[in-house]
Design a protein around this motif. Sequence first.
Motif, PDB file in Angstrom:
ATOM      1  N   PRO A  18      15.054   7.689  39.537  1.00 28.65           N
ATOM      2  CA  PRO A  18      16.031   8.593  38.950  1.00 28.65           C
ATOM      3  C   PRO A  18      15.710   8.921  37.501  1.00 28.65           C
ATOM      4  O   PRO A  18      15.184   8.094  36.762  1.00 28.65           O
ATOM      5  N   LEU A  19      16.023  10.152  37.125  1.00 20.06           N
ATOM      6  CA  LEU A  19      15.857  10.626  35.755  1.00 20.06           C
ATOM      7  C   LEU A  19      17.233  10.666  35.106  1.00 20.06           C
ATOM      8  O   LEU A  19      18.139  11.303  35.616  1.00 20.06           O
ATOM      9  N   LEU A  20      17.380   9.959  33.998  1.00 21.33           N
ATOM     10  CA  LEU A  20      18.658   9.884  33.294  1.00 21.33           C
ATOM     11  C   LEU A  20      18.652  10.789  32.066  1.00 21.33           C
ATOM     12  O   LEU A  20      17.597  11.033  31.463  1.00 21.33           O
ATOM     13  N   VAL A  21      19.804  11.264  31.680  1.00 19.00           N
ATOM     14  CA  VAL A  21      19.942  12.147  30.521  1.00 19.00           C
ATOM     15  C   VAL A  21      19.372  11.504  29.264  1.00 19.00           C
ATOM     16  O   VAL A  21      18.788  12.179  28.416  1.00 19.00           O
ATOM     17  N   THR A  22      19.515  10.209  29.130  1.00 21.21           N
ATOM     18  CA  THR A  22      19.080   9.505  27.923  1.00 21.21           C
ATOM     19  C   THR A  22      17.604   9.103  27.948  1.00 21.21           C
ATOM     20  O   THR A  22      17.110   8.527  26.986  1.00 21.21           O
ATOM     21  N   THR A  76      13.633   8.747  27.722  1.00 20.81           N
ATOM     22  CA  THR A  76      12.401   9.206  27.095  1.00 20.81           C
ATOM     23  C   THR A  76      11.329   9.052  28.175  1.00 20.81           C
ATOM     24  O   THR A  76      11.575   8.444  29.223  1.00 20.81           O
ATOM     25  N   LEU A  77      10.150   9.570  27.925  1.00 21.47           N
ATOM     26  CA  LEU A  77       9.056   9.388  28.874  1.00 21.47           C
ATOM     27  C   LEU A  77       8.780   7.901  29.074  1.00 21.47           C
ATOM     28  O   LEU A  77       8.575   7.445  30.202  1.00 21.47           O
ATOM     29  N   ALA A  78       8.807   7.135  27.995  1.00 20.97           N
ATOM     30  CA  ALA A  78       8.575   5.692  28.096  1.00 20.97           C
ATOM     31  C   ALA A  78       9.643   5.020  28.960  1.00 20.97           C
ATOM     32  O   ALA A  78       9.318   4.147  29.777  1.00 20.97           O
ATOM     33  N   ASP A  79      10.913   5.421  28.803  1.00 28.46           N
ATOM     34  CA  ASP A  79      11.982   4.853  29.632  1.00 28.46           C
ATOM     35  C   ASP A  79      11.705   5.092  31.110  1.00 28.46           C
ATOM     36  O   ASP A  79      11.848   4.189  31.943  1.00 28.46           O
ATOM     37  N   LEU A  80      11.321   6.326  31.440  1.00 31.49           N
ATOM     38  CA  LEU A  80      11.063   6.672  32.828  1.00 31.49           C
ATOM     39  C   LEU A  80       9.874   5.891  33.373  1.00 31.49           C
ATOM     40  O   LEU A  80       9.907   5.397  34.508  1.00 31.49           O
TER      41      LEU A  80
END
Length: 104
Positions: A31-35, A37-41
């Motif tokens: 899932p892609l979250l609004v918050t 960053t590329l690193a988070d994903l």
Amino acid sequence: SIINDWPIGVTLHAIDEAIDRGTILYRREVPLLVTDTLADLCIRAYNFECDLLANFDAHLPNLTDGEQVGDVYPVSHKRIPKDQDDWLEEAFSAYKRKRLKGAS
């Protein structure tokens, strides 16, 4: 996925005699979250990969009828150059805006 505007996901597959080939046992969308960053994903995708590997035995029944991984997507394990990394960050921002349009 980001460049082609595809959903981002991870795949567990049983390897055969070639590198990154074999029968797909399970696919999971990240899932892609609004918050994000590329690193988070990337971290979330990595954690999903670890979960799939740690629980591979639950997916072994899919070995008999799974799709095959083939030559469609090339594999690279090299670090990309800084200019391409910066470009990917910009592409991710555009991807995120498009995918999460209207999300809060």
